[in-house]
Motif scaffolding. Structure first.
Motif: not given
Length: 605
Positions: A13, A15, A38-42, A45
């Motif tokens: 990911t 991260r 594709a990252a869930p973080e904004s 973030e």
């Protein structure tokens, strides 16, 4: 200099990639847009995470197909660009990569491209962003960095400069010398990648086969020196698209990548003497092999082979279940410590170096993981590292018999033997680490790549690459076995071996066979073909046939050798080099692997 790595180089990911890059010691990253999408973080973030990791977000990439288009298409480009610029501002980023058009270009006109980049520059400047324009090697109209620079000159905008990518320049065979004519302040970014010498379309070559510096054939030291002479002061950044690295542990790959940049900095400094780059501690290449170690739960089959070959038992270690055998300058260590259920395999080798302390300094500078082995009081402390395939590599001072030999007790007096030294150590590499190994041995020990070849085994091609010292005192062939052999442990391609240099190999073969050495049988057809290929005397060919010795010859000399049968994962080779022969008898390798498969009961497929 500051260092950076594109997130596309690493698996996992976004991260995972940022954490791996930070732990490896990179200063910043190039943010690959699909990783962010594709990252869930904004975006905020991700920016905060980078700040916590002390990573700068150096480049947002890529924006494709932005110039060389008609007015309707350019209106869509501007709409797309404004959205990206707004996103970048949320992340605190100020540089975007714009590639030369490879998909939608319809206008082959430098003035049109320059005018469109100028408009993009105006839009970007409003967001505090600059545009790094890059000539893709497969660009529809612009595929040369020199043309990209001419377009940037015509654009004449403070927010528009060039990005130089070593792959796009060197894969096309373009001369990088003209880079020095570009003002350093207009080189907005530098991307570095090596690559193997392949014959394929440049897009596939780039997307699947890039390598880290030092692993391929590009002159990256020369390329980088041109860029730095131009006055570039930005980061040295890696952009490596590689199918293997996208599957391997990101922390390991990032550490490997950072090591490649340390090697490159040293190579550039050695070549050009430029300021601002760090040198590695200098060292001379190893003088030879200090020892080779075979580990197994039961090493007695190897002991028998060594005795039959004429080695002298030098005793058992005074504190460990380890034995030493020697012949000439060849020392074989047999280790039964912590080896439950393990078949014989090559676990380590040692190198004789002029300055062990300097070698240790170089290892620390490169951040190579150290190998741990318990050492008691009054025992020689041998420093070592773990190679990418798990082999432990030690080093000790060259010259005479090493001090650690005195730790072996109750051995026999050394006997004269025709065996002189270890000629080469051949290691089988997992497919996912061979490129890393091709950097490891040159960077850490000063070995050089000596080319490679593909060898046909009964179950597929074995890819072989050779690393060596200039004088041939150390030779390390690295072999990648066919997947079916590697996965199932099938015979005929996956074994490791130790080659021992001898004088009078025919007499040695005769004597060793008389003592019961299990020699690998070579098929009779080989000798019929040998007589035809080399026009050898019939009596000589029959002597070779009777002793299962194989033969090769080139313009420099001759090569005679024979093999033992394989025990576990190990076999021995006894070689005689006559005159200036410097190869490995590669033409005989398919015969050897087929014979090993037959000896092990394998059925060629």
């Amino acid at each position: 200099m500051k260092t950076s790595i594109a997130t596309v180089c690493l698996s996992g990911t976004l991260r995972d990639k940022l954490v791996a890059a930070a732990r490896a010691g990179f200063d910043g990253v190039e943010l690959f847009e699909p990783d962010l999408i594709a990252a869930p973080e904004s975006p905020e973030e991700i920016r905060a995470l980078a700040d916590r990791l002390a990573l700068t977000l150096d480049l947002y990439q890529p924006m494709r197909d932005v110039e060389g288009v008609d007015e309707a298409e350019f209106a869509r480009v501007l709409r797309r660009a404004e959205a990206k610029f707004a996103l970048m501002r949320r992340m605190g980023m100020d540089l975007v990569l714009c590639c030369s058009n490879a998909g939608t270009a319809t206008v082959d006109d430098d003035e049109v491209s320059a005018a469109q980049l100028r408009v993009l520059g105006d839009l970007a400047a409003g967001y505090g962003i600059r545009i790094a324009y890059e000539a893709l090697a497969w660009g529809r109209f612009v595929d040369d960095y020199r043309r990209a620079w001419r377009i940037v000159q015509r654009a004449d905008h403070p927010a528009v400069g060039v990005c130089l990518d070593s792959f796009h320049v060197l894969s096309r065979g373009h001369d990088p010398a003209a880079i020095e004519a570009i003002p350093g302040e207009k080189i907005f970014f530098l991307q570095l990648a090596d690559a193997p010498d392949l014959s394929m379309d440049v897009l596939s070559w780039s997307r699947h086969h890039r390598l880290f510096p030092g692993e391929g054939v590009f002159d990256l030291a020369g390329f980088t020196a041109h860029v730095l002479r131009a006055g570039y002061t930005g980061p040295l950044s890696l952009e490596v698209f590689n199918d293997t690295f996208r599957q391997t542990d990101p922390a390991r790959t990032a550490a490997h990548a950072r090591r490649s940049l340390r090697w490159l900095e040293d190579a550039v400094t050695a070549r050009a003497g430029l300021p601002g780059l760090e040198r590695l501690p200098a060292l001379d290449p190893p003088r030879g092999f200090d020892f080779v170690e075979v580990t197994a739960e039961d090493t007695s089959p190897i002991e028998r082979m060594l005795q039959q070959a004429g080695f002298t038992p030098r005793g058992r270690h005074r504190t460990k279940p380890v034995a030493l055998w020697s012949a000439g300058r060849a020392r074989i260590v047999l280790n039964e410590q912590h080896a439950r259920d393990l078949a014989p395999h090559l676990s380590a080798f040692g190198l004789a170096v002029d300055d062990p302390a300097r070698q240790s300094e170089r290892v620390r500078a490169l951040g190579v993981p150290a190998a741990y082995r318990r050492t008691y009081a009054h025992e020689e402390l041998l420093p070592a590292v773990v190679a990418p395939d798990g082999t432990e590599v030690y080093w000790a001072v060259a010259g005479g018999e090493p001090a650690w030999v005195s730790e072996f007790e109750h051995g026999e007096p050394v006997r004269e033997a025709p065996i002189e030294a270890v000629d080469h150590v051949s290691l089988t590499q997992p497919w996912q680490v061979v490129d890393e190994s091709m950097l490891f041995y040159p960077a850490v020990f000063g070995l050089s790549s000596a080319g490679g070849t593909d060898v046909a085994s009964p179950r597929g091609l074995v890819q072989s690459r050779v690393l060596r010292t200039p004088d041939g005192a150390v030779r390390v062939p690295l072999n990648v076995a066919p997947p079916i052999v590697a996965e199932r442990g099938l015979p005929g391609g996956a074994s490791q071996h130790v080659a021992l240099r001898c004088h009078g190999v025919l007499a040695l073969a005769h004597a060793a066979r008389g003592r019961g050495l299990p020699v690998l049988p070579i098929p009779g057809n080989y000798y019929d073909d040998l007589a035809a290929r080399f026009d050898l005397p019939a009596g000589f060919v029959e002597r070779l046939r009777g002793l299962d010795i194989v033969y090769d010859r080139d313009e420099a000399g001759e090569y005679l050798n024979f093999y033992t049968e394989t025990v576990g994962q190990v076999f021995f080779e006894f070689v005689e080099r006559i005159d200036g022969y410097d190869g490995f008898g590669a033409g005989n390798a398919p015969v050897r692997m087929a014979a090993q498969g037959a000896a092990a009961g394998g059925v060629p497929s």
